[in-house]
Write a protein that holds these residues in place. Structure first.
Motif, PDB file in Angstrom:
ATOM      1  N   ASN A 264     -13.874  19.397 -47.900  1.00  0.00           N
ATOM      2  CA  ASN A 264     -14.226  20.612 -48.626  1.00  0.00           C
ATOM      3  C   ASN A 264     -13.451  20.724 -49.934  1.00  0.00           C
ATOM      4  OD1 ASN A 264     -15.574  23.035 -49.014  1.00  0.00           O
ATOM      5  ND2 ASN A 264     -14.059  24.237 -47.901  1.00  0.00           N
ATOM      6  N   PHE A 265     -12.154  20.408 -49.891  1.00  0.00           N
ATOM      7  CA  PHE A 265     -11.299  20.432 -51.074  1.00  0.00           C
ATOM      8  C   PHE A 265     -10.598  19.089 -51.222  1.00  0.00           C
ATOM      9  CE2 PHE A 265     -11.760  24.956 -50.959  1.00  0.00           C
ATOM     10  CZ  PHE A 265     -11.328  25.455 -52.174  1.00  0.00           C
ATOM     11  N   PHE A 266     -10.558  18.569 -52.437  1.00  0.00           N
ATOM     12  CA  PHE A 266      -9.617  17.518 -52.801  1.00  0.00           C
ATOM     13  C   PHE A 266      -8.568  18.174 -53.687  1.00  0.00           C
ATOM     14  CE2 PHE A 266     -12.857  14.657 -51.375  1.00  0.00           C
ATOM     15  CZ  PHE A 266     -12.183  13.495 -51.026  1.00  0.00           C
ATOM     16  N   VAL A 267      -7.307  18.041 -53.312  1.00  0.00           N
ATOM     17  CA  VAL A 267      -6.217  18.666 -54.059  1.00  0.00           C
ATOM     18  C   VAL A 267      -5.231  17.574 -54.449  1.00  0.00           C
ATOM     19  CG1 VAL A 267      -4.461  20.462 -54.054  1.00  0.00           C
ATOM     20  CG2 VAL A 267      -6.539  20.778 -52.713  1.00  0.00           C
ATOM     21  N   HIS A 268      -5.052  17.379 -55.745  1.00  0.00           N
ATOM     22  CA  HIS A 268      -4.237  16.271 -56.244  1.00  0.00           C
ATOM     23  C   HIS A 268      -3.044  16.782 -57.053  1.00  0.00           C
ATOM     24  CE1 HIS A 268      -8.224  14.288 -55.681  1.00  0.00           C
ATOM     25  NE2 HIS A 268      -7.451  13.322 -55.209  1.00  0.00           N
ATOM     26  N   ASN A 269      -1.902  16.174 -56.832  1.00  0.00           N
ATOM     27  CA  ASN A 269      -0.725  16.482 -57.636  1.00  0.00           C
ATOM     28  C   ASN A 269      -0.608  15.506 -58.794  1.00  0.00           C
ATOM     29  OD1 ASN A 269       0.163  14.696 -55.218  1.00  0.00           O
ATOM     30  ND2 ASN A 269       1.770  14.345 -56.745  1.00  0.00           N
ATOM     31  N   GLU A 270      -0.062  15.996 -59.903  1.00  0.00           N
ATOM     32  CA  GLU A 270       0.080  15.177 -61.107  1.00  0.00           C
ATOM     33  C   GLU A 270       1.223  14.167 -60.956  1.00  0.00           C
ATOM     34  OE1 GLU A 270      -0.747  14.079 -63.928  1.00  0.00           O
ATOM     35  OE2 GLU A 270      -2.593  15.176 -64.350  1.00  0.00           O
ATOM     36  N   HIS A 271       1.299  13.273 -61.944  1.00  0.00           N
ATOM     37  CA  HIS A 271       2.309  12.221 -61.943  1.00  0.00           C
ATOM     38  C   HIS A 271       3.718  12.794 -62.071  1.00  0.00           C
ATOM     39  CE1 HIS A 271      -0.456   8.863 -62.185  1.00  0.00           C
ATOM     40  NE2 HIS A 271      -1.099   9.443 -63.185  1.00  0.00           N
ATOM     41  N   LEU A 272       4.674  12.050 -61.581  1.00  0.00           N
ATOM     42  CA  LEU A 272       6.069  12.273 -61.891  1.00  0.00           C
ATOM     43  C   LEU A 272       6.449  11.281 -62.994  1.00  0.00           C
ATOM     44  CD1 LEU A 272       9.069  13.024 -59.672  1.00  0.00           C
ATOM     45  CD2 LEU A 272       9.192  10.989 -61.088  1.00  0.00           C
ATOM     46  N   LEU A 273       6.943  11.802 -64.106  1.00  0.00           N
ATOM     47  CA  LEU A 273       7.376  10.969 -65.221  1.00  0.00           C
ATOM     48  C   LEU A 273       8.890  10.832 -65.182  1.00  0.00           C
ATOM     49  CD1 LEU A 273       5.192  12.575 -68.042  1.00  0.00           C
ATOM     50  CD2 LEU A 273       4.620  10.603 -66.591  1.00  0.00           C
ATOM     51  N   VAL A 274       9.390   9.772 -65.757  1.00  0.00           N
ATOM     52  CA  VAL A 274      10.836   9.568 -65.858  1.00  0.00           C
ATOM     53  C   VAL A 274      11.204   9.594 -67.333  1.00  0.00           C
ATOM     54  CG1 VAL A 274      12.759   8.007 -65.425  1.00  0.00           C
ATOM     55  CG2 VAL A 274      10.949   8.253 -63.716  1.00  0.00           C
ATOM     56  N   ASP A 275      11.973  10.614 -67.712  1.00  0.00           N
ATOM     57  CA  ASP A 275      12.299  10.826 -69.128  1.00  0.00           C
ATOM     58  C   ASP A 275      11.044  10.822 -69.988  1.00  0.00           C
ATOM     59  OD1 ASP A 275      15.095  11.063 -68.785  1.00  0.00           O
ATOM     60  OD2 ASP A 275      15.276   8.885 -68.629  1.00  0.00           O
ATOM     61  N   GLY A 276       9.996  11.456 -69.450  1.00  0.00           N
ATOM     62  CA  GLY A 276       8.759  11.620 -70.196  1.00  0.00           C
ATOM     63  C   GLY A 276       7.852  10.416 -70.216  1.00  0.00           C
ATOM     64  N   SER A 282       9.398  -2.574 -64.985  1.00  0.00           N
ATOM     65  CA  SER A 282       9.638  -3.284 -66.248  1.00  0.00           C
ATOM     66  C   SER A 282      10.354  -2.387 -67.263  1.00  0.00           C
ATOM     67  CB  SER A 282       8.318  -3.779 -66.836  1.00  0.00           C
ATOM     68  OG  SER A 282       7.447  -2.699 -67.099  1.00  0.00           O
ATOM     69  N   ALA A 283      10.141  -1.071 -67.162  1.00  0.00           N
ATOM     70  CA  ALA A 283      10.805  -0.136 -68.066  1.00  0.00           C
ATOM     71  C   ALA A 283      12.186   0.275 -67.548  1.00  0.00           C
ATOM     72  CB  ALA A 283       9.941   1.104 -68.271  1.00  0.00           C
ATOM     73  N   HIS A 284      12.581  -0.248 -66.393  1.00  0.00           N
ATOM     74  CA  HIS A 284      13.878   0.038 -65.768  1.00  0.00           C
ATOM     75  C   HIS A 284      14.061   1.539 -65.516  1.00  0.00           C
ATOM     76  CE1 HIS A 284      14.886  -4.133 -66.534  1.00  0.00           C
ATOM     77  NE2 HIS A 284      14.623  -3.961 -67.811  1.00  0.00           N
ATOM     78  N   ASN A 285      12.968   2.219 -65.186  1.00  0.00           N
ATOM     79  CA  ASN A 285      13.051   3.644 -64.849  1.00  0.00           C
ATOM     80  C   ASN A 285      12.362   3.909 -63.513  1.00  0.00           C
ATOM     81  OD1 ASN A 285      10.350   3.385 -65.514  1.00  0.00           O
ATOM     82  ND2 ASN A 285      10.305   5.106 -66.930  1.00  0.00           N
ATOM     83  N   PHE A 286      12.467   2.963 -62.635  1.00  0.00           N
ATOM     84  CA  PHE A 286      11.822   3.009 -61.320  1.00  0.00           C
ATOM     85  C   PHE A 286      12.887   3.375 -60.291  1.00  0.00           C
ATOM     86  CE2 PHE A 286      10.367   1.274 -57.323  1.00  0.00           C
ATOM     87  CZ  PHE A 286       8.998   1.473 -57.336  1.00  0.00           C
ATOM     88  N   TYR A 287      12.730   4.534 -59.632  1.00  0.00           N
ATOM     89  CA  TYR A 287      13.769   5.017 -58.731  1.00  0.00           C
ATOM     90  C   TYR A 287      13.219   5.322 -57.342  1.00  0.00           C
ATOM     91  CZ  TYR A 287      16.347   5.756 -63.082  1.00  0.00           C
ATOM     92  OH  TYR A 287      16.963   5.573 -64.290  1.00  0.00           O
ATOM     93  N   THR A 288      14.082   5.154 -56.360  1.00  0.00           N
ATOM     94  CA  THR A 288      13.804   5.540 -54.984  1.00  0.00           C
ATOM     95  C   THR A 288      14.853   6.563 -54.551  1.00  0.00           C
ATOM     96  OG1 THR A 288      15.179   3.781 -54.043  1.00  0.00           O
ATOM     97  CG2 THR A 288      12.839   3.256 -54.475  1.00  0.00           C
TER      98      THR A 288
END
Length: 468
Positions: A264-276, A282-288
């Motif tokens: 009935n509904f698809f509800v999606h959250n937006e991306h999480l950006l790292v320093d925009g 490859s950008a060395h901004n990948f975190y866990t």
């Protein structure tokens, strides 16, 4: 309650299809730690389920483990080259299932409220759906697998309603990898023929054994409908799953003689950006989560950071933003700890003001999960308590703590237990030292408590402690 529907692209009134709100969330591919972008999606799904409860609904929430796909096969073979491929896959994925459950519990999700299901335990049901699609002419055999036909589907249904993509002229082109980024429709694999060294399941098709394993998209179609029925109420996931994954789920689940509506509904959250910027190795901004914990942040600080952005706006992760989220959570904790060390004023007027603000926070959550506005009302309550520690209603404070724990999952009650009797003895000794104007002794005791993680502040009602 109102929710933004990715199908209608409008904020719509939500009404459950049945007595229980049935939610399906695309879960992790269990081959490594979930990155913080994925964690933000799981936090949102947890907040959404809590908000349904706030609205008075019971829920049935299902989340899958993708424990067979390109990535899990690739990494299990690399990590356990001496094991049988099936055993290697099971060993790798079961390990990362436990890692995942531990990490989402650390960020405040209630795992007990979710039914977790494995793709590998639903293979037979996937095969049944594939046979149905073959029989009805919307799937076809190829040498390397069984594919879903976009062209045949288009004869009776509309492909692309969710993603609003343009249908490519040649919809008979095929793609066999599980994930792809192209903005055009392609026939996708429902079943992938076994390759050398890969785990496989027997599959009888037209009297022949077509050993192999399912494609990624068919897994979620089957696990959602099997556990929730069709149509179910809400399908969640990050915006990156709209195409192709969710679009293909809809197609598989509504093709042929199946119901015309999948969810009935698809509800999606937006991306999480790292320093925009988009997160990438490859950008060395990948975190866990372990990366966050290694810098002495708490997992719940990350949850607060996610809550500070509306789920339909990109969350910007930076160490400064995470520090700000930690400070906000620390302020809330300091206020919650006052229940152990201030007398109860029994101020009904304060209780009324606080409860009205809690109602405003609830209304914000019920209006398309507006967590930033909810937090603003809760900050106003924090200011009231902070400025009136000499006239604090414990009933109002308890309501505040319960609201936060029930609806935001910040575990405020358990994070703010009382200090020890020995630490209280230190505080009493410091009071004596101050009465005797023994400032050196007073400072010595203060520093000792600080070493134990307890900060002392002198107020008009005496010494107030807070955890560092």
């Amino acid at each position: 309650m109102k929710l933004f529907s990715s199908l209608s692209r409008t904020v719509d009134d939500f009404s459950p299809l049945h007595d229980v709100v049935r939610i399906y969330s695309c879960g992790p591919t269990v081959y490594n730690h979930a990155h913080i972008g994925n964690l933000s999606a799981y936090i949102f799904a947890d907040i959404l389920r809590r908000t349904f409860r706030l609205a008075g609904y019971s829920t049935k929430h299902v989340m899958n483990f993708t424990d067979v796909d390109d990535k899990t096969i690739r990494d299990s073979r690399a990590k356990y080259p001496d094991l049988d491929s099936t055993e290697a896959l099971k060993k790798l994925t079961h390990y990362y299932e436990k890692v995942f459950l531990d990490e989402i519990a650390q960020v405040g999700n209630d795992n007990n409220a979710v039914d977790f299901v494995r793709a590998t335990e639903n293979i037979v049901d996937m095969q049944d759906l594939i046979r149905k699609l073959l029989a009805e002419g919307v799937a076809y055999l190829a040498e390397d697998g069984i594919y879903f036909s976009i062209a045949e589907y288009q004869k009776t249904r509309v492909y692309g309603r969710l993603s609003h993509i343009e249908i490519a002229a040649d919809t008979r082109s095929r793609v066999d990898n599980d994930e792809y980024d192209k903005e055009s429709a392609q026939d996708f694999a429902l079943w992938k023929a076994q390759k050398d060294g890969e785990p496989a399941w027997d599959f009888d098709v037209d009297g022949k054994n077509f050993a192999g394993r399912p494609g990624w998209h068919i897994e979620c179609s089957v696990m959602s409908v099997k556990n929730l029925g069709q149509p179910f109420d809400v399908h969640t996931g990050g915006v990156d799953l709209i195409f192709p994954h969710h679009e293909n789920e809809i197609a598989q689940s509504t093709a042929g003689s199946q119901p015309a509506q999948y969810a009935n509904f698809f509800v999606h959250n937006e991306h999480l950006l790292v320093d925009g910027k988009k997160m990438s190795k490859s950008a060395h901004n990948f975190y866990t989560l372990p990366d966050i914990l290694a810098k002495d942040f708490d997992a719940l600080d990350f949850r607060m950071l996610v809550l500070q952005s509306h789920y339909r706006s990109a969350t910007n992760f930076s160490w400064d933003n995470l520090t700000a989220a930690r400070n906000r959570r620390r302020n809330w904790r300091n206020v919650a700890e006052l229940r152990h060390q201030t007398p109860d004023s029994g101020d009904d007027g304060q209780t009324e003001i606080v409860n009205n603000l809690l109602d405003e926070a609830a209304a914000a959550l019920l209006n398309d999960i507006d967590t930033p506005n909810a937090l603003k009302f809760l900050d106003q309550i924090v200011d009231i308590f902070t400025n009136h520690i000499d006239n604090l209603s414990h009933f109002a404070l308890d309501n505040f703590i319960k609201f936060i724990d029930d609806n935001l999952g910040l575990d405020l009650c358990n994070c703010t237990s009382d200090i020890t009797s020995a630490q209280y003895d230190f505080i009493k000794l410091r009071a004596v030292a101050r009465d005797q104007k023994d400032w050196a002794k007073s400072d010595e005791i203060r520093d000792e408590l600080l070493n134990q993680g307890i900060e002392i502040k002198d107020t008009n009602i005496g010494q107030i402690w807070a955890r560092e």
